[in-house]
Write a protein that holds these residues in place. Sequence first.
Motif, mmCIF file in Angstrom:
data_model
loop_
_atom_site.group_PDB
_atom_site.id
_atom_site.type_symbol
_atom_site.label_atom_id
_atom_site.label_comp_id
_atom_site.label_asym_id
_atom_site.label_seq_id
_atom_site.Cartn_x
_atom_site.Cartn_y
_atom_site.Cartn_z
ATOM 1 N N ASP A 182 3.032 47.921 -25.213
ATOM 2 C CA ASP A 182 1.966 46.977 -24.844
ATOM 3 C C ASP A 182 1.050 46.706 -26.036
ATOM 4 O O ASP A 182 -0.177 46.736 -25.937
ATOM 5 N N SER A 183 1.693 46.436 -27.175
ATOM 6 C CA SER A 183 0.953 46.183 -28.404
ATOM 7 C C SER A 183 1.070 44.705 -28.770
ATOM 8 O O SER A 183 1.366 43.871 -27.913
ATOM 9 N N ALA A 184 0.839 44.372 -30.040
ATOM 10 C CA ALA A 184 0.874 42.976 -30.477
ATOM 11 C C ALA A 184 1.575 42.858 -31.821
ATOM 12 O O ALA A 184 1.332 43.649 -32.735
ATOM 13 N N LEU A 185 2.443 41.861 -31.908
ATOM 14 C CA LEU A 185 3.216 41.600 -33.134
ATOM 15 C C LEU A 185 3.294 40.112 -33.380
ATOM 16 O O LEU A 185 3.553 39.330 -32.449
ATOM 17 N N LEU A 186 3.077 39.726 -34.630
ATOM 18 C CA LEU A 186 3.294 38.337 -35.031
ATOM 19 C C LEU A 186 4.059 38.354 -36.345
ATOM 20 O O LEU A 186 3.548 38.821 -37.357
ATOM 21 N N TYR A 187 5.296 37.868 -36.294
ATOM 22 C CA TYR A 187 6.087 37.726 -37.513
ATOM 23 C C TYR A 187 6.179 36.248 -37.875
ATOM 24 O O TYR A 187 6.327 35.380 -37.008
ATOM 25 N N ALA A 188 6.110 35.963 -39.158
ATOM 26 C CA ALA A 188 6.372 34.610 -39.653
ATOM 27 C C ALA A 188 7.093 34.711 -40.981
ATOM 28 O O ALA A 188 6.766 35.569 -41.809
ATOM 29 N N SER A 189 8.063 33.854 -41.184
ATOM 30 C CA SER A 189 8.737 33.813 -42.482
ATOM 31 C C SER A 189 7.822 33.235 -43.545
ATOM 32 O O SER A 189 8.026 33.463 -44.741
ATOM 33 N N ASN A 190 6.798 32.503 -43.098
ATOM 34 C CA ASN A 190 5.840 31.922 -44.037
ATOM 35 C C ASN A 190 4.540 31.632 -43.280
ATOM 36 O O ASN A 190 4.571 30.962 -42.252
ATOM 37 N N PHE A 191 3.425 32.147 -43.768
ATOM 38 C CA PHE A 191 2.137 31.981 -43.092
ATOM 39 C C PHE A 191 1.344 30.784 -43.587
ATOM 40 O O PHE A 191 0.292 30.475 -43.037
ATOM 41 N N SER A 192 1.831 30.107 -44.608
ATOM 42 C CA SER A 192 1.125 28.939 -45.127
ATOM 43 C C SER A 192 0.971 27.887 -44.035
ATOM 44 O O SER A 192 1.938 27.534 -43.350
ATOM 45 N N ILE A 193 -0.250 27.363 -43.877
ATOM 46 C CA ILE A 193 -0.477 26.292 -42.908
ATOM 47 C C ILE A 193 0.377 25.080 -43.272
ATOM 48 O O ILE A 193 0.986 24.454 -42.411
ATOM 49 N N GLY A 194 0.449 24.768 -44.580
ATOM 50 C CA GLY A 194 1.254 23.637 -45.025
ATOM 51 C C GLY A 194 2.724 23.803 -44.705
ATOM 52 O O GLY A 194 3.394 22.855 -44.287
#
Length: 234
Positions: free
Chosen positions: A90-102
Amino acid sequence: MKIALLGYGKMGKTIERIAIDRGHEIVLKISDNIAAYDLSLADVAIDFSIPTAALNNIITCCKNGLPVISGTTGWLKDYEKAVKVCEQEDSALLYASNFSIGVNLFFDLNQKLAKLMQPFKEYAVAIEEIHHTQKLDAPSGTAISLADQIVANSSLTGWKAEQAEKNEIPVYSKRIDEVPGTHTVSYASRVDTIEIKHTAHSREGFALGAVIAAEWIKDKKGVFTMKDVLSGLK
């Protein structure tokens, strides 16, 4: 907000500077055994480590109830394991290959272009990514995300590094000193070529996006993507 940095290389140092500029505190800088540190000191963790450490870092954070942002690429064969542990704890995870807004806007453009091009079989699609020579994985996580989006919105069956089959997308990787990241998607026919391209000028765009994601995920539970973050910003 109190932040634990998992990985303290060039990206970690850039994230540190931007986080402090936005009023946050870096309470942990972890580049070795995460189990040796007191994660209860932090409100959120940001992981830009190495592929072999990412899964253990994420699982350890989840088991300690610490929301974690992961921008490490090259470990995604274990992504479902991380999701399972996150949900169990019951935790939280956010993966992204790229965090750039652009780049995330570029992802939206890529999907729309793939849908537009789908009927026009005379155009052959290809992806090229260029990064600095210290980048450990190839193709980049961003290039893989672009390829997966195109496959999902076309009749193509997959992608392959360099030499692709007839119904696959070729993904070409180049490593050049001091290039933060350039991604080009091209559709070429006998008579013309259509291209979309994103060029990063520094690591700051990636770092800022990661800090914004950390601000967003604090006190949340679940598995998220940058789409969730961007929806919350609109």
